[in-house]
Design a protein around this motif. Structure first.
Motif, mmCIF file in Angstrom:
data_model
loop_
_atom_site.group_PDB
_atom_site.id
_atom_site.type_symbol
_atom_site.label_atom_id
_atom_site.label_comp_id
_atom_site.label_asym_id
_atom_site.label_seq_id
_atom_site.Cartn_x
_atom_site.Cartn_y
_atom_site.Cartn_z
ATOM 1 N N HIS A 1 29.046 3.800 -34.352
ATOM 2 C CA HIS A 1 30.169 4.248 -33.529
ATOM 3 C C HIS A 1 31.003 5.268 -34.285
ATOM 4 O O HIS A 1 31.287 6.354 -33.783
ATOM 5 N N ARG B 1 31.637 6.555 -26.183
ATOM 6 C CA ARG B 1 30.379 5.813 -26.191
ATOM 7 C C ARG B 1 29.189 6.750 -26.317
ATOM 8 O O ARG B 1 29.285 7.925 -26.032
ATOM 9 N N ARG C 1 33.391 2.623 -29.703
ATOM 10 C CA ARG C 1 32.801 1.605 -28.850
ATOM 11 C C ARG C 1 33.349 1.690 -27.413
ATOM 12 O O ARG C 1 32.599 1.653 -26.449
#
Length: 220
Positions: free
Chosen positions: A143, A191, A187
């Motif tokens: 991420h 994304r 996250r």
DNA sequence: ATCCCGAGGG
DNA sequence: CCCTCTGGAT
């Protein structure tokens, strides 16, 4: 022209403003619980991990308990988190070493954490920050890596180099927060699949936003 | 069908 | 550098 340092500083400030709870979310857990939860969280959602940790911690409250666990029984417990064999192996190996080398208490130093089987830099950084409230580095998972790449925070794609550059770019007092903020934003908003640029507060600072905002929705 | 909150191993 | 390990989400 704003220096890279100023730009990153601005981004950190915005991240902190939008995730005031990011750091405290895990504070009630012990380093042992952070370690276990972090190992389980690899390639798995938080929600899924949260369904198994209560039972797990009831059954194995301490590293010593976990070190004595039956492997197959442990594998059954953590199966829903995926990679259950690897993770059981890591949990057992790490807790055994914690008992044998550290008297049963999760060690609070980077070099010590790295001697635990199944623990590399990312996990160690999370344990240090979430479990001990201190940061010796910045956790760069996929991420954080993706977010860094899209924002152009550093010129690198290699997690080790990203971390090195971020450490040089960000004042030490912000390292702790970054361990939570980068992962959380990557996250929740930035994304991999369909980045939510439409609701991203970093949009104006992001060189990649235009790419994703093309057309109607985002990405795809 | 394809991707993902890592780490170890060949 | 490549592969593997897992289940769930998309």
């Amino acid at each position: 022209m704003a220096s890279a340092r100023e730009r990153v500083g601005k981004i950190v400030r915005l991240l902190r403003r939008h995730y005031p709870q990011a750091r405290t979310a895990l504070e009630f857990r012990s380093p042992f619980q952070i370690l276990v939860a972090t190992i389980l969280a690899a390639q798995c959602t938080d929600a899924r991990v949260n369904t198994i940790t209560p039972g797990l911690f009831r059954k194995y409250p301490t590293a010593a308990d976990l070190a004595r666990a039956d492997r197959e029984e442990l594998e059954r417990e953590i199966r829903p988190a995926g990679f259950f064999r690897n993770k059981a192996k890591s949990l057992l190996g790490a807790s055994r070493r914690i008992v044998e080398a550290y008297g049963g208490a999760v060690p609070g130093a980077m070099d010590e954490l790295l001697t635990l089987p199944g623990v590399a830099r990312k996990t160690a950084n999370i344990v240090l920050s979430a479990g001990f409230g201190k940061a010796e580095g910045i956790a760069v998972d996929t991420h954080a890596r993706r977010l860094s790449g899209r924002l152009g925070l550093t010129g690198h794609d290699d997690p080790v180099k990203i971390e090195r550059d971020l450490l040089a770019l960000v004042p030490r007092k912000d390292w702790l927060d970054l361990n939570f903020l980068l992962v959380e934003h990557g996250r929740a908003v930035c994304r991999a699949r369909k980045p939510r640029c439409g609701e991203c507060f970093l949009c104006e600072l992001c060189p990649s936003a235009a790419t994703f905002l093309k057309g109607t929705g985002s990405g795809r």
